[in-house]
Write a protein that holds these residues in place. Structure first.
Motif, PDB file in Angstrom:
ATOM      1  N   SER A 184       0.812  -1.221   0.000  1.00  0.00           N
ATOM      2  CA  SER A 184       0.000   0.000   0.000  1.00  0.00           C
ATOM      3  C   SER A 184       0.844   1.268   0.000  1.00  0.00           C
ATOM      4  N   THR A 185       2.140   1.136   0.278  1.00  0.00           N
ATOM      5  CA  THR A 185       3.001   2.322   0.325  1.00  0.00           C
ATOM      6  C   THR A 185       4.070   2.304  -0.757  1.00  0.00           C
ATOM      7  N   VAL A 186       3.840   1.568  -1.830  1.00  0.00           N
ATOM      8  CA  VAL A 186       4.814   1.490  -2.915  1.00  0.00           C
ATOM      9  C   VAL A 186       5.139   2.876  -3.474  1.00  0.00           C
ATOM     10  N   ALA A 187       4.112   3.726  -3.661  1.00  0.00           N
ATOM     11  CA  ALA A 187       4.348   5.053  -4.229  1.00  0.00           C
ATOM     12  C   ALA A 187       5.231   5.897  -3.318  1.00  0.00           C
ATOM     13  N   VAL A 188       5.019   5.796  -2.009  1.00  0.00           N
ATOM     14  CA  VAL A 188       5.816   6.575  -1.057  1.00  0.00           C
ATOM     15  C   VAL A 188       7.283   6.160  -1.149  1.00  0.00           C
ATOM     16  N   TRP A 189       7.528   4.843  -1.065  1.00  0.00           N
ATOM     17  CA  TRP A 189       8.901   4.360  -1.117  1.00  0.00           C
ATOM     18  C   TRP A 189       9.505   4.596  -2.495  1.00  0.00           C
ATOM     19  N   GLY A 190       8.671   4.599  -3.522  1.00  0.00           N
ATOM     20  CA  GLY A 190       9.182   4.890  -4.856  1.00  0.00           C
ATOM     21  C   GLY A 190       9.781   6.278  -4.940  1.00  0.00           C
ATOM     22  N   LEU A 191       9.095   7.271  -4.362  1.00  0.00           N
ATOM     23  CA  LEU A 191       9.630   8.634  -4.356  1.00  0.00           C
ATOM     24  C   LEU A 191      10.947   8.716  -3.589  1.00  0.00           C
ATOM     25  N   VAL A 192      10.988   8.054  -2.434  1.00  0.00           N
ATOM     26  CA  VAL A 192      12.172   8.137  -1.581  1.00  0.00           C
ATOM     27  C   VAL A 192      13.365   7.433  -2.221  1.00  0.00           C
ATOM     28  N   PHE A 193      13.203   6.147  -2.511  1.00  0.00           N
ATOM     29  CA  PHE A 193      14.326   5.368  -3.022  1.00  0.00           C
ATOM     30  C   PHE A 193      14.665   5.730  -4.469  1.00  0.00           C
ATOM     31  N   GLY A 194      13.654   6.109  -5.248  1.00  0.00           N
ATOM     32  CA  GLY A 194      13.940   6.541  -6.608  1.00  0.00           C
ATOM     33  C   GLY A 194      14.831   7.765  -6.636  1.00  0.00           C
ATOM     34  N   THR A 195      14.556   8.714  -5.736  1.00  0.00           N
ATOM     35  CA  THR A 195      15.391   9.923  -5.661  1.00  0.00           C
ATOM     36  C   THR A 195      16.813   9.577  -5.239  1.00  0.00           C
ATOM     37  N   VAL A 196      16.947   8.698  -4.239  1.00  0.00           N
ATOM     38  CA  VAL A 196      18.270   8.298  -3.761  1.00  0.00           C
ATOM     39  C   VAL A 196      19.077   7.638  -4.876  1.00  0.00           C
ATOM     40  N   VAL A 197      18.448   6.705  -5.594  1.00  0.00           N
ATOM     41  CA  VAL A 197      19.150   5.994  -6.665  1.00  0.00           C
ATOM     42  C   VAL A 197      19.514   6.947  -7.798  1.00  0.00           C
ATOM     43  N   TYR A 198      18.596   7.832  -8.160  1.00  0.00           N
ATOM     44  CA  TYR A 198      18.865   8.780  -9.248  1.00  0.00           C
ATOM     45  C   TYR A 198      20.060   9.659  -8.907  1.00  0.00           C
ATOM     46  N   ILE A 199      20.106  10.165  -7.673  1.00  0.00           N
ATOM     47  CA  ILE A 199      21.222  11.015  -7.255  1.00  0.00           C
ATOM     48  C   ILE A 199      22.525  10.221  -7.236  1.00  0.00           C
ATOM     49  N   ALA A 200      22.450   8.952  -6.800  1.00  0.00           N
ATOM     50  CA  ALA A 200      23.654   8.121  -6.780  1.00  0.00           C
ATOM     51  C   ALA A 200      24.191   7.882  -8.188  1.00  0.00           C
ATOM     52  N   LEU A 201      23.290   7.764  -9.157  1.00  0.00           N
ATOM     53  CA  LEU A 201      23.716   7.488 -10.525  1.00  0.00           C
ATOM     54  C   LEU A 201      24.180   8.726 -11.275  1.00  0.00           C
ATOM     55  N   PHE A 202      23.476   9.830 -11.078  1.00  0.00           N
ATOM     56  CA  PHE A 202      23.707  11.000 -11.917  1.00  0.00           C
ATOM     57  C   PHE A 202      24.201  12.229 -11.164  1.00  0.00           C
ATOM     58  N   GLY A 203      24.409  12.121  -9.864  1.00  0.00           N
ATOM     59  CA  GLY A 203      24.924  13.254  -9.120  1.00  0.00           C
ATOM     60  C   GLY A 203      23.840  14.006  -8.387  1.00  0.00           C
ATOM     61  N   GLY A 204      24.265  14.890  -7.494  1.00  0.00           N
ATOM     62  CA  GLY A 204      23.349  15.637  -6.644  1.00  0.00           C
ATOM     63  C   GLY A 204      22.596  16.715  -7.400  1.00  0.00           C
ATOM     64  N   VAL A 205      21.575  17.239  -6.749  1.00  0.00           N
ATOM     65  CA  VAL A 205      20.766  18.316  -7.324  1.00  0.00           C
ATOM     66  C   VAL A 205      21.294  19.656  -6.816  1.00  0.00           C
ATOM     67  N   ALA A 206      20.852  20.724  -7.432  1.00  0.00           N
ATOM     68  CA  ALA A 206      21.311  22.057  -7.037  1.00  0.00           C
ATOM     69  C   ALA A 206      20.907  22.355  -5.599  1.00  0.00           C
ATOM     70  N   ALA A 207      21.827  22.935  -4.843  1.00  0.00           N
ATOM     71  CA  ALA A 207      21.582  23.239  -3.434  1.00  0.00           C
ATOM     72  C   ALA A 207      20.668  24.449  -3.295  1.00  0.00           C
ATOM     73  N   LEU A 208      19.876  24.437  -2.230  1.00  0.00           N
ATOM     74  CA  LEU A 208      19.009  25.575  -1.943  1.00  0.00           C
ATOM     75  C   LEU A 208      19.843  26.745  -1.434  1.00  0.00           C
ATOM     76  N   PRO A 209      19.398  27.987  -1.640  1.00  0.00           N
ATOM     77  CA  PRO A 209      20.094  29.130  -1.043  1.00  0.00           C
ATOM     78  C   PRO A 209      20.171  28.971   0.472  1.00  0.00           C
ATOM     79  N   ALA A 210      21.255  29.392   1.053  1.00  0.00           N
ATOM     80  CA  ALA A 210      21.487  29.201   2.489  1.00  0.00           C
ATOM     81  C   ALA A 210      20.452  29.913   3.348  1.00  0.00           C
ATOM     82  N   ASP A 211      19.873  30.990   2.836  1.00  0.00           N
ATOM     83  CA  ASP A 211      18.923  31.762   3.641  1.00  0.00           C
ATOM     84  C   ASP A 211      17.479  31.283   3.493  1.00  0.00           C
ATOM     85  N   THR A 212      17.249  30.135   2.836  1.00  0.00           N
ATOM     86  CA  THR A 212      15.891  29.598   2.714  1.00  0.00           C
ATOM     87  C   THR A 212      15.385  29.153   4.085  1.00  0.00           C
TER      88      THR A 212
END
Length: 428
Positions: A184-212
């Motif tokens: 029942s939580t496949v979609a939730v874990w898909g977002l979490v682990f999919g993001t982790v795997v994507y970043i591991a394969l292709f690198g990190g995403v742009a950092a947020l401004p420090a004052d956010t």
């Protein structure tokens, strides 16, 4: 179809949280997809405040719908048909656009209060409902395709697409193999682990401004208003005809799927609250909301039909609305990950539509198959219209003729109630 919880049943607290996370996992991408496009039209630095207002409106309206509106488990979010109107009316200015949203919302509420929406409800026979259930998945295909081919600094469009294909296979295999809580939580874990795997394969995403800020109130809750010219207002009123069709179809399709009682009252209240939400959207300067017909896919995936499962999701949306840092982080979820999770939900929705069509007898004859198949094909073709073909359409008709969902719904209504009326009869 059988469900573990009925519409008015309250799941145990633990399960309620799990189901709420599932709805939240669907609601966030729905809001982000249209919100990203609209926020891109804002002045520099205004994108996150815009998304804050959008999340806040969705959170409040979701609670109102659950307790006072249609009282059904239906997710809501920005209406893409209004996004078409907004993009086509940029020359008129944001103040005129906001006023058009407000006027359209008032008219939608008036239709619900007068009970006229009840006459529209009779148009939604089982075959029409099957098309509503399936058409949203087909007409979202270009959006999903754009997401799964959205490369970045570390990934080409081809690499992103290949990642999405592999990730989709894993996600669907997980749904088929897992059971209970994990299924029942496949979609939730898909977002979490999919993001982790994507970043591991292709690198990190742009950092947020420090004052956010971690927590902050949404800014500029009161948007400017100006009297729109007749052409802009006419274009938006056509958009609202499409929105009313979408909203009514979403409520009616979920109600029919769950065999809900008192549908006349549910439809009137639901459409009325949607109209009120669009009035508030105009005042806040964000895209107006609509009930999404992708909800049966979530219900089918979780097996839970309780409307109260959306309350934790609404709380989550509200917390997100007050956290610029959280919104900034969610904007960084890779497009291919969001696209695959949406494709997963759309596939379960198509399955729900097929099951309903079989149980209702809507697809027992060849004519019945044509009544469903032709609108699906036509709506999909319109959804993939090239930009130059869309640009050549008259501006006042563009929100309708370039919207695959609207074209498909109008087509199925014509086939069902005019062309094949005497030959198809009944449900079969």
């Amino acid at each position: 179809m059988e469900f573990s919880c009925g519409i008015d049943e309250r799941p145990r607290p633990g399960l309620l949280l799990v189901y709420g996370l599932q709805w939240l996992a669907v609601s966030v991408p729905v809001i982000l997809i249209a919100g990203r496009v609209a926020a891109g039209l804002e002045p520099a630095g205004a994108a996150i405040p815009y998304l804050q207002r959008l999340f806040l409106l969705a959170a409040v309206l979701l609670v109102v719908q659950v307790y006072m509106g249609h009282r059904l488990p239906i997710v809501l979010g920005p209406a893409t048909v209004l996004l078409v109107g907004i993009l086509a009316s940029q020359d008129a200015g944001s103040a005129a656009i906001n006023a058009s949203l407000l006027i359209g919302g008032l008219l939608l509420s008036a239709i619900a209060l007068t009970g006229f929406v009840g006459h529209l409800k009779r148009l939604f026979t089982p075959r029409v409902i099957v098309v509503v259930l399936m058409l949203i998945a087909f007409t979202l295909a270009p959006v999903i395709l754009g997401l799964v081919t959205e490369g970045g600094d570390g990934a080409t469009a081809t690499a992103a697409f290949l990642f999405a294909v592999g990730f989709a296979l894993v996600l669907f295999a997980a749904y088929g193999l897992l059971e209970g809580f994990w299924r029942s939580t496949v979609a939730v874990w898909g977002l979490v682990f999919g993001t982790v795997v994507y970043i591991a394969l292709f690198g990190g995403v742009a950092a947020l401004p420090a004052d956010t800020a971690l927590f902050a109130l949404p800014g500029d809750l009161a948007a400017p208003l100006a009297i729109p010219d007749p052409g802009v207002l006419a274009a938006f009123l056509i958009c609202y005809l499409a929105l009313a069709t979408n909203d009514l179809g979403s409520i009616q399709s979920v109600g029919s799927l769950l065999a809900a009682e008192g549908m006349d009252e549910r439809v009137n209240r639901g459409v009325g609250v949607t109209g009120l939400g669009n009035v508030i959207a105009g005042l806040m300067g964000v895209i107006g909301p609509v009930n999404f017909s992708l909800s049966p896919g979530v219900i089918a995936a979780t097996g839970c039909a309780s409307r109260f499962a959306l309350v934790p999701a609404a709380v989550g949306l509200g917390l997100i609305a007050f956290s610029p840092r959280a919104i900034g982080c969610m904007e960084c979820i890779p497009g291919p990950v969001i696209g695959v999770v949406l494709a997963y939900v759309m596939a379960t929705q198509i399955a729900a539509g097929l099951v309903f069509g079989q149980e209702s007898g809507a697809l027992e004859t060849f004519d019945g198959g044509l009544i469903v198949g032709i609108p699906l094909l036509l709506g999909t073709l319109v959804a993939f219209l090239p930009a130059e073909a869309v640009a050549g359409l008259p501006a006042v008709l563009r929100p309708v003729l370039a919207n695959g969902f609207v074209v498909g719904i109008v087509t199925v209504l014509g086939l069902e109630h005019l062309v094949y009326r005497r030959r198809s009869g009944g449900a079969g």
